[in-house]
Design a protein around this motif. Sequence first.
Motif, short mmCIF file in Angstrom:
data_model
loop_
_atom_site.label_atom_id
_atom_site.label_comp_id
_atom_site.label_asym_id
_atom_site.label_seq_id
_atom_site.Cartn_x
_atom_site.Cartn_y
_atom_site.Cartn_z
N PHE A 29 0.83 -1.21 0.00
CA PHE A 29 0.00 0.00 0.00
C PHE A 29 0.86 1.25 0.00
O PHE A 29 0.66 2.17 -0.82
N ALA A 30 1.84 1.33 0.91
CA ALA A 30 2.66 2.53 1.02
C ALA A 30 3.46 2.78 -0.26
O ALA A 30 3.60 3.92 -0.70
N ASP A 31 3.97 1.71 -0.87
CA ASP A 31 4.71 1.87 -2.13
C ASP A 31 3.81 2.40 -3.24
O ASP A 31 4.22 3.26 -4.02
N GLU A 32 2.58 1.90 -3.30
CA GLU A 32 1.67 2.36 -4.35
C GLU A 32 1.26 3.81 -4.12
O GLU A 32 1.15 4.59 -5.08
N VAL A 33 1.05 4.20 -2.87
CA VAL A 33 0.73 5.60 -2.57
C VAL A 33 1.86 6.52 -3.03
O VAL A 33 1.63 7.54 -3.69
N MET A 34 3.09 6.16 -2.70
CA MET A 34 4.22 6.98 -3.11
C MET A 34 4.34 7.05 -4.63
O MET A 34 4.69 8.10 -5.20
N ALA A 35 4.07 5.96 -5.32
CA ALA A 35 4.12 5.96 -6.77
C ALA A 35 3.07 6.90 -7.35
O ALA A 35 3.34 7.65 -8.31
N ILE A 36 1.87 6.90 -6.77
CA ILE A 36 0.82 7.81 -7.24
C ILE A 36 1.23 9.25 -7.01
O ILE A 36 1.08 10.10 -7.90
N LEU A 37 1.76 9.55 -5.84
CA LEU A 37 2.19 10.92 -5.55
C LEU A 37 3.30 11.36 -6.51
O LEU A 37 3.33 12.52 -6.95
N ARG A 38 4.19 10.45 -6.83
CA ARG A 38 5.30 10.77 -7.72
C ARG A 38 4.81 10.98 -9.17
O ARG A 38 5.24 11.92 -9.84
N GLU A 39 3.91 10.13 -9.60
CA GLU A 39 3.49 10.16 -11.00
C GLU A 39 2.33 11.10 -11.26
O GLU A 39 2.12 11.54 -12.41
N GLN A 40 1.57 11.44 -10.22
CA GLN A 40 0.41 12.32 -10.38
C GLN A 40 0.47 13.44 -9.34
O GLN A 40 -0.33 13.47 -8.40
N PRO A 41 1.41 14.35 -9.44
CA PRO A 41 1.60 15.36 -8.40
C PRO A 41 0.40 16.28 -8.21
O PRO A 41 0.29 16.93 -7.16
N ASP A 42 -0.48 16.35 -9.19
CA ASP A 42 -1.66 17.21 -9.06
C ASP A 42 -2.90 16.44 -8.63
O ASP A 42 -4.00 17.02 -8.60
#
Length: 252
Positions: A205-218
């Motif tokens: 879960f935490a890895d996927e959240v960070m990936a979303i934040l990185r790839e979709q900053p808005d």
Amino acid sequence: MNITGNTVFIPGATSGIGLALAERLVAAGNTVIVGGRRQERLDEIARTHPGIDTVRIDTADAASISEVTREVISRHPGLNTLIAMAGVMRVEDWREGSAVLATAEETVTTNVLGPLRLIAALLPHLQRQPEATIMTVSSGLAFVPLRATPTYNATKAAIHMFSESLRLQLEGTSVAVVELEPPSVATDLLPGQRESSFAMPLEEFADEVMAILREQPDATEIQVERVGFLRHAEARGDYAETVRALNAADPH
């Protein structure tokens, strides 16, 4: 949300989702302060995570929030991100009448009043920063109810709508409002949840959240793939079927 170069305060991050995100945010190049009630957990985090600052805070106590937020700003004047992580989840049976009320009130105090008080205390400071973020934490249960946890469901629905409304009010300012919407994650939020086959592994879960934040900053809503089953039930047109499926799988 830019995931590097921030100063991030995460009340409620001494374990579970909060600590997992704190670890990843430090690794991504942020200054992170975690808060919690249990001093022994804070001391352990300070020993094992030298890059994380710690502070004792009780987010169910308005006076504690006022005092500690001033302390955090004093120690970290560059603070520009709040992740309002603290929360409780309790099984309730409202057929018991008034016996359930104390549990419900505790849940509302922690899950609704806590984040609102934190945001109210920190927003003036955040608005003075060139770029700032408030991350609220709702749940997939804000959108589809779990029979066993009525008040928890309601508090997370309230956080969702508050986040939507606050984002509208802060439009055009330097403060972005982001809502994290976890599914069931393997933590100790409920007894037995860590071992549940229904719960998403914490590290995944935490890895996927960070990936979303990185790839979709808005992005304004942070939704891992697994929570889409709940988040989009009404839009898919199968809300009633999703309610039945969720509660059929619920061990409580």
